[in-house]
Write a protein that holds these residues in place. Sequence first.
Motif, PDB file in Angstrom:
ATOM      1  N   THR A  87      -8.759  23.677   3.060  1.00  0.00           N
ATOM      2  CA  THR A  87      -8.836  22.637   2.028  1.00  0.00           C
ATOM      3  C   THR A  87      -8.841  21.230   2.605  1.00  0.00           C
ATOM      4  O   THR A  87      -9.036  20.275   1.862  1.00  0.00           O
ATOM      5  CB  THR A  87      -7.621  22.727   1.081  1.00  0.00           C
ATOM      6  OG1 THR A  87      -6.435  22.660   1.871  1.00  0.00           O
ATOM      7  CG2 THR A  87      -7.647  24.010   0.290  1.00  0.00           C
ATOM      8  N   PRO A 124      -4.823   3.422   1.944  1.00  0.00           N
ATOM      9  CA  PRO A 124      -4.549   4.851   1.987  1.00  0.00           C
ATOM     10  C   PRO A 124      -4.744   5.473   0.604  1.00  0.00           C
ATOM     11  O   PRO A 124      -4.623   4.789  -0.413  1.00  0.00           O
ATOM     12  CB  PRO A 124      -3.084   4.920   2.403  1.00  0.00           C
ATOM     13  CG  PRO A 124      -2.499   3.593   2.093  1.00  0.00           C
ATOM     14  CD  PRO A 124      -3.603   2.609   1.979  1.00  0.00           C
ATOM     15  N   ASP A 156      -4.136   9.040  -1.963  1.00  0.00           N
ATOM     16  CA  ASP A 156      -3.300  10.199  -2.248  1.00  0.00           C
ATOM     17  C   ASP A 156      -4.154  11.474  -2.222  1.00  0.00           C
ATOM     18  O   ASP A 156      -5.250  11.491  -2.772  1.00  0.00           O
ATOM     19  CB  ASP A 156      -2.683  10.004  -3.638  1.00  0.00           C
ATOM     20  CG  ASP A 156      -1.457  10.861  -3.852  1.00  0.00           C
ATOM     21  OD1 ASP A 156      -1.052  11.578  -2.932  1.00  0.00           O
ATOM     22  OD2 ASP A 156      -0.904  10.806  -4.968  1.00  0.00           O
ATOM     23  N   GLY A 157      -3.629  12.543  -1.627  1.00  0.00           N
ATOM     24  CA  GLY A 157      -4.409  13.782  -1.528  1.00  0.00           C
ATOM     25  C   GLY A 157      -5.567  13.571  -0.574  1.00  0.00           C
ATOM     26  O   GLY A 157      -5.444  12.863   0.427  1.00  0.00           O
ATOM     27  N   GLU A 158      -6.705  14.163  -0.891  1.00  0.00           N
ATOM     28  CA  GLU A 158      -7.890  13.945  -0.060  1.00  0.00           C
ATOM     29  C   GLU A 158      -9.075  13.634  -0.959  1.00  0.00           C
ATOM     30  O   GLU A 158      -9.754  14.542  -1.440  1.00  0.00           O
ATOM     31  CB  GLU A 158      -8.216  15.182   0.786  1.00  0.00           C
ATOM     32  CG  GLU A 158      -9.412  14.910   1.700  1.00  0.00           C
ATOM     33  CD  GLU A 158      -9.880  16.119   2.502  1.00  0.00           C
ATOM     34  OE1 GLU A 158      -9.317  17.199   2.345  1.00  0.00           O
ATOM     35  OE2 GLU A 158     -10.835  15.954   3.273  1.00  0.00           O
ATOM     36  N   PHE A 169      -1.665  10.226   4.843  1.00  0.00           N
ATOM     37  CA  PHE A 169      -2.630  10.075   3.761  1.00  0.00           C
ATOM     38  C   PHE A 169      -4.014   9.841   4.369  1.00  0.00           C
ATOM     39  O   PHE A 169      -4.141   9.275   5.458  1.00  0.00           O
ATOM     40  CB  PHE A 169      -2.260   8.877   2.887  1.00  0.00           C
ATOM     41  CG  PHE A 169      -1.365   9.214   1.729  1.00  0.00           C
ATOM     42  CD1 PHE A 169      -0.583  10.352   1.723  1.00  0.00           C
ATOM     43  CD2 PHE A 169      -1.304   8.369   0.619  1.00  0.00           C
ATOM     44  CE1 PHE A 169       0.242  10.661   0.644  1.00  0.00           C
ATOM     45  CE2 PHE A 169      -0.483   8.665  -0.461  1.00  0.00           C
ATOM     46  CZ  PHE A 169       0.286   9.808  -0.453  1.00  0.00           C
ATOM     47  N   HIS A 170      -5.025  10.247   3.660  1.00  0.00           N
ATOM     48  CA  HIS A 170      -6.386   9.928   4.082  1.00  0.00           C
ATOM     49  C   HIS A 170      -6.636   8.440   3.823  1.00  0.00           C
ATOM     50  O   HIS A 170      -5.871   7.780   3.127  1.00  0.00           O
ATOM     51  CB  HIS A 170      -7.386  10.812   3.334  1.00  0.00           C
ATOM     52  CG  HIS A 170      -7.352  12.232   3.816  1.00  0.00           C
ATOM     53  ND1 HIS A 170      -8.330  12.763   4.607  1.00  0.00           N
ATOM     54  CD2 HIS A 170      -6.437  13.210   3.634  1.00  0.00           C
ATOM     55  CE1 HIS A 170      -8.021  14.020   4.888  1.00  0.00           C
ATOM     56  NE2 HIS A 170      -6.880  14.318   4.308  1.00  0.00           N
ATOM     57  N   VAL A 175       0.225  19.395  -3.822  1.00  0.00           N
ATOM     58  CA  VAL A 175      -0.643  18.811  -2.803  1.00  0.00           C
ATOM     59  C   VAL A 175      -0.436  19.430  -1.428  1.00  0.00           C
ATOM     60  O   VAL A 175      -1.363  19.523  -0.639  1.00  0.00           O
ATOM     61  CB  VAL A 175      -0.456  17.280  -2.761  1.00  0.00           C
ATOM     62  CG1 VAL A 175       0.904  16.912  -2.215  1.00  0.00           C
ATOM     63  CG2 VAL A 175      -1.555  16.580  -1.998  1.00  0.00           C
ATOM     64  N   ARG A 190       0.821  -1.210   0.000  1.00  0.00           N
ATOM     65  CA  ARG A 190       0.000   0.000   0.000  1.00  0.00           C
ATOM     66  C   ARG A 190       0.854   1.259   0.000  1.00  0.00           C
ATOM     67  O   ARG A 190       1.861   1.344   0.699  1.00  0.00           O
ATOM     68  CB  ARG A 190      -0.939  -0.011   1.222  1.00  0.00           C
ATOM     69  CG  ARG A 190      -1.958  -1.111   1.166  1.00  0.00           C
ATOM     70  CD  ARG A 190      -2.843  -1.133   2.396  1.00  0.00           C
ATOM     71  NE  ARG A 190      -2.065  -1.382   3.610  1.00  0.00           N
ATOM     72  CZ  ARG A 190      -2.614  -1.479   4.813  1.00  0.00           C
ATOM     73  NH1 ARG A 190      -3.918  -1.335   4.967  1.00  0.00           N
ATOM     74  NH2 ARG A 190      -1.850  -1.731   5.859  1.00  0.00           N
ATOM     75  N   HIS A 191       0.420   2.244  -0.761  1.00  0.00           N
ATOM     76  CA  HIS A 191       1.129   3.522  -0.893  1.00  0.00           C
ATOM     77  C   HIS A 191       0.717   4.397   0.291  1.00  0.00           C
ATOM     78  O   HIS A 191      -0.366   4.949   0.317  1.00  0.00           O
ATOM     79  CB  HIS A 191       0.727   4.152  -2.227  1.00  0.00           C
ATOM     80  CG  HIS A 191       1.359   5.483  -2.504  1.00  0.00           C
ATOM     81  ND1 HIS A 191       0.965   6.284  -3.547  1.00  0.00           N
ATOM     82  CD2 HIS A 191       2.363   6.156  -1.892  1.00  0.00           C
ATOM     83  CE1 HIS A 191       1.685   7.392  -3.553  1.00  0.00           C
ATOM     84  NE2 HIS A 191       2.535   7.340  -2.563  1.00  0.00           N
ATOM     85  N   LEU A 192       1.617   4.521   1.274  1.00  0.00           N
ATOM     86  CA  LEU A 192       1.269   5.186   2.531  1.00  0.00           C
ATOM     87  C   LEU A 192       1.463   6.694   2.498  1.00  0.00           C
ATOM     88  O   LEU A 192       0.773   7.431   3.188  1.00  0.00           O
ATOM     89  CB  LEU A 192       2.122   4.625   3.681  1.00  0.00           C
ATOM     90  CG  LEU A 192       2.020   3.130   3.966  1.00  0.00           C
ATOM     91  CD1 LEU A 192       2.951   2.772   5.116  1.00  0.00           C
ATOM     92  CD2 LEU A 192       0.585   2.730   4.305  1.00  0.00           C
ATOM     93  N   TYR A 193       2.432   7.143   1.688  1.00  0.00           N
ATOM     94  CA  TYR A 193       2.766   8.568   1.766  1.00  0.00           C
ATOM     95  C   TYR A 193       3.737   8.898   0.647  1.00  0.00           C
ATOM     96  O   TYR A 193       4.444   8.027   0.136  1.00  0.00           O
ATOM     97  CB  TYR A 193       3.408   8.878   3.128  1.00  0.00           C
ATOM     98  CG  TYR A 193       3.635  10.343   3.407  1.00  0.00           C
ATOM     99  CD1 TYR A 193       2.558  11.235   3.399  1.00  0.00           C
ATOM    100  CD2 TYR A 193       4.909  10.847   3.673  1.00  0.00           C
ATOM    101  CE1 TYR A 193       2.763  12.593   3.649  1.00  0.00           C
ATOM    102  CE2 TYR A 193       5.114  12.198   3.933  1.00  0.00           C
ATOM    103  CZ  TYR A 193       4.033  13.061   3.914  1.00  0.00           C
ATOM    104  OH  TYR A 193       4.248  14.393   4.155  1.00  0.00           O
ATOM    105  N   THR A 194       3.781  10.187   0.284  1.00  0.00           N
ATOM    106  CA  THR A 194       4.796  10.686  -0.634  1.00  0.00           C
ATOM    107  C   THR A 194       5.519  11.837   0.045  1.00  0.00           C
ATOM    108  O   THR A 194       4.867  12.778   0.523  1.00  0.00           O
ATOM    109  CB  THR A 194       4.162  11.162  -1.948  1.00  0.00           C
ATOM    110  OG1 THR A 194       3.513  10.049  -2.578  1.00  0.00           O
ATOM    111  CG2 THR A 194       5.222  11.714  -2.902  1.00  0.00           C
ATOM    112  N   ASP A 242      -2.754  14.634  13.325  1.00  0.00           N
ATOM    113  CA  ASP A 242      -3.651  14.478  12.179  1.00  0.00           C
ATOM    114  C   ASP A 242      -4.767  15.523  12.157  1.00  0.00           C
ATOM    115  O   ASP A 242      -5.897  15.208  11.799  1.00  0.00           O
ATOM    116  CB  ASP A 242      -4.236  13.055  12.154  1.00  0.00           C
ATOM    117  CG  ASP A 242      -4.786  12.687  10.771  1.00  0.00           C
ATOM    118  OD1 ASP A 242      -4.400  13.342   9.785  1.00  0.00           O
ATOM    119  OD2 ASP A 242      -5.596  11.758  10.692  1.00  0.00           O
TER     120      ASP A 242
END
Lengths: 659, 659
Positions: A628, B501, B503-505, B481-482, A88, A75-79, A588
Amino acid sequence: MKPIDNKKRRTWWAVPFIAIIGLTLYGCPSQQNLAGSSDAAQKVYVAPGEHDEFYGMFSGGYSGQMTVYGLPSGRHLYTIPVFSQAPVSGYGYSEETKPMLQTTHGFIPWDDAHHPEMSQTDGVPDGRWIFINANNTPRVARIDFANFQTAEIIEIPNAAGNHASPFVTTNTEYISAATRFSIPMDEETLENQDVSISSYAENFKGTLSFIKVGEEGEMNIDFQILVPGFNYDLSHAGKGPSADWSFFTSYNTEEAHTLLERNASRNDKDFIAAVNWRKAAELVANGEGREIPAPHYRNYMDHNEQRAKSELVETVTVIDPIENPGIIYYLPTPKSPHGVDVDPSGRYIIGGGKLSSVLPVHSFEKMIEAIENEDFEGEVDGIPVLNYDSVIHAEVENAGIGTLHTEFDGKGYAYTTAFISSEVVKWSLETFEVVDRIDTYYSPGHLMIPGGDSMQPEGKYLVALNKITKDRYLPTGPELFHSAQLIDISGDKMELLLDFPTDGEPHYAQGIAADIVKERQIRFYQLEENNHPAATKTEADTRVERDGNNVHVYMTTIRSHFAPDNIEGIKVGDKVYFHVTNLEQDWDVPHGFAMLGARTAELLIMPGETRTLVWEPQKPGVYPFYCTDFCSALHQEMQGYARVSPAGSNVPISYGTGN
Amino acid sequence: MKPIDNKKRRTWWAVPFIAIIGLTLYGCPSQQNLAGSSDAAQKVYVAPGEHDEFYGMFSGGYSGQMTVYGLPSGRHLYTIPVFSQAPVSGYGYSEETKPMLQTTHGFIPWDDAHHPEMSQTDGVPDGRWIFINANNTPRVARIDFANFQTAEIIEIPNAAGNHASPFVTTNTEYISAATRFSIPMDEETLENQDVSISSYAENFKGTLSFIKVGEEGEMNIDFQILVPGFNYDLSHAGKGPSADWSFFTSYNTEEAHTLLERNASRNDKDFIAAVNWRKAAELVANGEGREIPAPHYRNYMDHNEQRAKSELVETVTVIDPIENPGIIYYLPTPKSPHGVDVDPSGRYIIGGGKLSSVLPVHSFEKMIEAIENEDFEGEVDGIPVLNYDSVIHAEVENAGIGTLHTEFDGKGYAYTTAFISSEVVKWSLETFEVVDRIDTYYSPGHLMIPGGDSMQPEGKYLVALNKITKDRYLPTGPELFHSAQLIDISGDKMELLLDFPTDGEPHYAQGIAADIVKERQIRFYQLEENNHPAATKTEADTRVERDGNNVHVYMTTIRSHFAPDNIEGIKVGDKVYFHVTNLEQDWDVPHGFAMLGARTAELLIMPGETRTLVWEPQKPGVYPFYCTDFCSALHQEMQGYARVSPAGSNVPISYGTGN
């Protein structure tokens, strides 16, 4: 095969060039070494509420960022924004982060990030920082695991295409950088670099750079070593017995400057450069080397003021091997080697000969012996070339076609990717024989085993980072994400568990046990420690001040309003600075700040943090701003208005909240 | 509960405001309705080589993009650049794509993308296009499923915060847009908008916009309806019997302009606006309404020339309900309603009263009856307000606290998210009683069932799009991430399958069966159809031309070289245009182009495509360029050099490959 009897060694590496080209059409492997589907599903499933076992830190390649994946779930958790603007979050757009992308070429909004490499203590990843290189405009970044943010970026002068970077020594004394593309260098003036490209052989040179890492992680270029105008491709530091050395692959020892796919593929062997960095560092400490003009930026996050700052460094110290013998040697290595990897014991140096049919394994012990015996077959620009036969320990046969990179499982095995034959090949560090192989879909570049390039690999999973995707996922038009494959290496046979797509083009990745990183993390910034010059720590301190044509709005956010949220007295021609401090002190609860018509990105402001957006309104009117990031049940109500009057208007500055 | 007997109805919706605020601390649900872990693992596992069943098209929220996830695996397959610059591919940096981000406020590199909505035929998603709104600088984009790229972006004038957008009518005749933040409007001049914010009630107005969609998908604003200065939040078109109508929620009917979290939460009811778009369109076609100055950009990809173009549209037609009665009515709806959703039969209009304790279900049939009977309780700015008691069909009790959005499974059930009580609630469209509920982690905003807002939902999976992440994944510092959660809704009881998770919201998402989209896709661009003015279709045509201080490089790429790859004669002060055409004609063979020191992003060029990078070198030297996308075994050799001489130098333009 057995360790080589040098007298009987054959030149396995002379693969016909044409055959290689033909194979670039990538015939698709037809069978999959799949774990039982049910078994694999269980192995990669991380149930809701549970956490992945490993962090996977992937380079973003041409995204310029670092992406974080959970393993085994994929899973892509963060960038993590590093070298490229990130709309972003406002990284590279906000006033606090723009200095991070400053270079001697100006503000550069993009780069090509290749190799993440974690800091180490005693040869083991320690969870403090992770470094990554910029390949295009040469730089190295340091990311702090405490907040998963970029803490520092240093520019590398006298280099182009910083690819062989940023690999660390076993106690993070140094990280490497190097020329991929050699360039004209005139050490005396640095100005006279306007030369004909066809004078390459005469005028173009490379450098290998050693960046010293301080106690707090701060990076400074300690010295550069002048090298011939080859292309330097990858590097790795030694370990254990070889810990004082670093190794760099080279290709284009032909010194071609056009059509390299043909002209740089002629020599049967290129070189691995072995650098005694400890000796070089001692020489420099003792005043050897020349300090030459080499302006470069060091950009860093000032944690006290919560904003990035740029400092220009004017010079660098260069060592010429002709004047300082004994610091660098060449190991001949077949053929256009790509990766160079050192096994956990530090005894073996493996070159990924991408056009070679065998995988060469050099012996560190033999190398030292050859150096002591001056067992040289020649010299290039003051750099002795060791005898291949004297340093080679083994040539692994049948290791696949187009071998690129090798990692280790800590249990006596090495794993090598073969780009053209699309496979990962497992071989023994005892017998140097292949013991298992698994097809990949498709051509793999790097591979990653958590800790797999350190002294303490965790040999449970392997990730193949594949370059060709085609039909592996639902199609998304002409452009596809690259593909990674998770392979179980806990048993004798490798088992394919999972395909997962990856953002950008991950060239390399590093993995680390989650517990090591979790412990070091902060979850929000302490408001009382925020010494940003424009921080506003209570709503009572919010205000709007005019300074000529600059208007400074000192604003706060807390669920669910801005203060002030009504602002008047702005005029066309003004430059409005919104300095927004997020007063929340909980994990968060970011707030966002966006302004209609702003020619920049939003701000995403973490709890306790201050960020600044600049707005230059073009026409009179009343403009809304809003949060946002959906922050509460009344998030949609978190908005405000700024009134813009014509230039020359006499509407005074006024502001308020909740009247 | 049963459909309401109006005489006995009680005002369930008067939830004390203070209690709501208290609940914003989000107590974490303590138990999980988890499917058996083994079962869930099997259900979400997509084995290597197999494909996901559904495309999930997620808004990126403050990323400004659209992200594509595979379902049920939750894998992030792709990101479509829409409203924000994308360093990863050069979108918004390359000359061909910059016009896409043009607005009347100038070039804007970022926006906040909220609601993806697919084109429909006969009320069913048809896989042609997917639209998405920009919330900050009001716009709507159209993405073509044929190539997963943004095809068009239209700006919405006379509006701010375009949130209630872009929902389609059942045959994609129109898509909606609307004011979230009302603004000062002076219809006659549009200039006199510099008014005090405190004159809100007097001067601020909103508009509901109807964008006509042509045969090829092209978007034009057909008309705008003038409405009171409320905040318009979401919309949905009717279906079946209600297909000629669109519905918009409003909040801030208090017309507050500061501290809305308090001041806009006072009224017990706000409104859903019901618009007879077909009647309004007929009026406009017959010459009703006023054409007023309202400059706005329409940016579109010219597929023939493979580059985006901007056209400025000067006016828009506005209809005032005072002058044109019968096109819009208000349905009173408790309390600050957020979502408005129409069930698959088109009979029920559900308002997500975020501060209401009941979920109000209006009847379309009763609404028409009330309109015919002029059963009004009042009027606002020419808009009749229908009697709540006359139009309400049911109030669903115990539907959770902070109800926001509802989707449908096509089997007689509705599913509603409750933000504050953190759950998804399933209720019957027959009995209007809750039949099941499942905790989410944590507060969900929108939810998505593939086709779930159309006439033909596929009721197999539901995705909850949660706003609070906290401990759901390995932590990544202050920013997370959301989180989305995949829920199995194929049985009587909902079962949680997977956390993934995002990307972005992602605010909203749409899902569609993969087969519908797969069929329509192209895998590369035909070179012979590339009529880009700077396309270079054979290596023989490559060249470098000087035009004053502009230098145009007409370059090609093919595995694995650039032509030309050596360029001389560029001078400091020149503006160099690299027009790069990718000659490949195969799927998944992009090439990248990066230039050291370029103050822009790379180009990522798909097969058959031409892209242009502008480089303004600052100092003399020889600069490398290279391919950024690992394209073949000899990718590392895919490089070239450009020589830059001082301004005034007499080095002539020359170029070559492979000399």
